[in-house]
Design an enzyme around this catalytic site. Structure first.
Site, mmCIF file in Angstrom:
data_model
loop_
_atom_site.group_PDB
_atom_site.id
_atom_site.type_symbol
_atom_site.label_atom_id
_atom_site.label_comp_id
_atom_site.label_asym_id
_atom_site.label_seq_id
_atom_site.Cartn_x
_atom_site.Cartn_y
_atom_site.Cartn_z
ATOM 1 C CE1 TYR A 109 -3.774 2.497 0.762
ATOM 2 C CE2 TYR A 109 -2.003 3.624 1.917
ATOM 3 C CZ TYR A 109 -3.262 3.640 1.347
ATOM 4 O OH TYR A 109 -4.005 4.796 1.362
ATOM 5 C CD GLU A 197 -5.870 4.514 -1.566
ATOM 6 O OE1 GLU A 197 -5.965 4.538 -0.326
ATOM 7 O OE2 GLU A 197 -6.833 4.278 -2.328
#
Length: 394
Positions: A109, A197
């Protein structure tokens, strides 16, 4: 402003971030053509909506034949995909992204977000990719890596290296990871983004770092100097109420209640929502009419509020400083006459030219309910709304 995954990936490639090859499709036939263009024996068909958790809702499918690509596209296109982020109303799928399948060895992530409290860009990373950051924080809090970027110098290569090493990447991958992290930061800084992101960022079986999925949000207030970004906007993915208001220069956020609110000032608007709930009602929106509101702007505000079919009463709450109560009152009268309103309207005025404003309302002969305090106004609008509901039921 949010953009689609394929648009975000196109921007990332401009800043040196590696992404899988893919193409956009608007029909099952075009999806099959995209797959044939990519060659290979496995593809991923992704619904393009402004929401996460698409995979759990069936919006991401791995296909091993062109027939499966066609079937997946047929199922997705024209469907309202419902995820935990869209709410029960879902979002319409009108385009797909078909990309080559990636052989994944490890998921990571990586996120960049503007921290309003710190007034800094904060990098958030975790070796546990593929999940929402909220899930990672709950299930693997020790895996969260944070790095704050000094705006005076920007993201530095040594910070990117620290993040890469903290993620436990093998030495041969560090240089690729640094390039990816620096590229994401440059996109955020140079394009006025609020968030970048990459989830997941993957290490492939071939030893490459690839952005497998991407989300980018931009600062609406900076779009005037980013016309190339503004063109990426897809209004079909936005709340129609909010889009209508934004296009008319109003600060509006749609909610789920029945009592429409027209207020000046964000703080007073929030207090108004609280008071409506304390009085037993549910606000339908947040709307800040702004300073120096003319009667015409008040009329636009009424139209924006009434664009929500659930609105059954309206509360106008004005504490005038820059604003003038007589202008607001003239706007209320104009709106009630032009829109031929029959639902209850409660008006609370205070501040500059308040007496003149009350006189405008009194002389109009319209069934406007007036109040002197916010508490009284909230009680009045909730009471009027309940009375109207009772009469309708009877």
């Amino acid at each position: 402003m949010d953009i689609h995954e394929y648009q975000a990936k196109d921007l990332l490639t401009r800043f040196g971030v590696q992404v899988p090859r893919g193409g956009i499709a608007y029909s099952p036939e075009q999806a099959v053509y995209r797959a044939s263009e990519l060659s290979g024996d496995k593809w991923v068909v992704k619904a393009q909506i402004h929401s996460g958790a698409r995979g759990k809702a069936g919006g991401v499918r791995i296909c091993s034949s062109e027939e499966e690509v066609s079937d997946a596209a047929t199922w997705m296109l024209g469907r309202k995909l419902v995820t935990h982020q869209t709410g029960p109303q879902g979002k319409l799928v009108s385009r797909l992204y078909v990309e080559e399948a990636t052989s994944i060895a490890h998921e990571i992530y990586l996120g960049f977000v503007m921290d309003r409290k710190l007034e800094r860009v904060v990098v958030v990373a975790s070796a546990q990719g593929g999940m929402e950051i909220e899930e990672i924080s709950e299930q693997e809090p020790e895996s969260i890596i944070r790095s704050v970027v000094d705006p005076a110098v920007g993201m530095q290569a040594f910070q990117a290296r620290e993040i890469a090493f903290s993620l436990g990447l093998e030495p041969p991958l560090i240089a690729q990871a640094v390039k990816t992290i620096m590229g994401c930061y440059r996109l955020m800084a140079e394009m006025d983004a609020n968030m970048v992101e990459v989830n997941p960022m993957v290490v492939t079986q071939a030893g490459e770092i690839v952005a497998l999925d991407a989300k980018v949000s931009f600062d609406d207030n900076a779009l005037f100097r980013r016309p190339e970004i503004a063109e990426l906007r897809d209004k079909s993915q936005e709340d129609t109420r909010e889009t209508y208001a934004e296009d008319r220069g109003l600060s509006y956020i749609g909610l789920d209640g029945e009592i429409g609110c027209i207020v000046n000032g964000a703080g007073l608007a929030m207090a108004t929502l609280d008071m409506i709930k304390m009085s037993g009602g549910e606000p339908a929106n947040f709307l800040d009419v702004g300073g120096g509101a003319s009667p015409e702007r008040v009329l636009k505000s009424f139209k924006a509020v009434l664009n929500d079919p659930n609105v059954e009463a309206i509360l106008v709450n004005i504490f005038a400083g820059i604003n003038r109560c007589d202008w607001i009152a003239e706007g209320v009268v104009l709106a009630m006459k032009e829109l031929e309103l029959t639902l209850p309207v409660v008006v609370r005025l205070s501040g500059t030219n308040v007496e003149e404003g009350r006189k405008v309302l009194d002389d109009s002969g319209l069934p406007v309910i007036t109040a002197d305090t916010l508490a009284e106004a909230a009680d009045s609008v909730v009471g009027a709304w309940k009375d109207a509901k009772f009469k309708e039921a009877s």
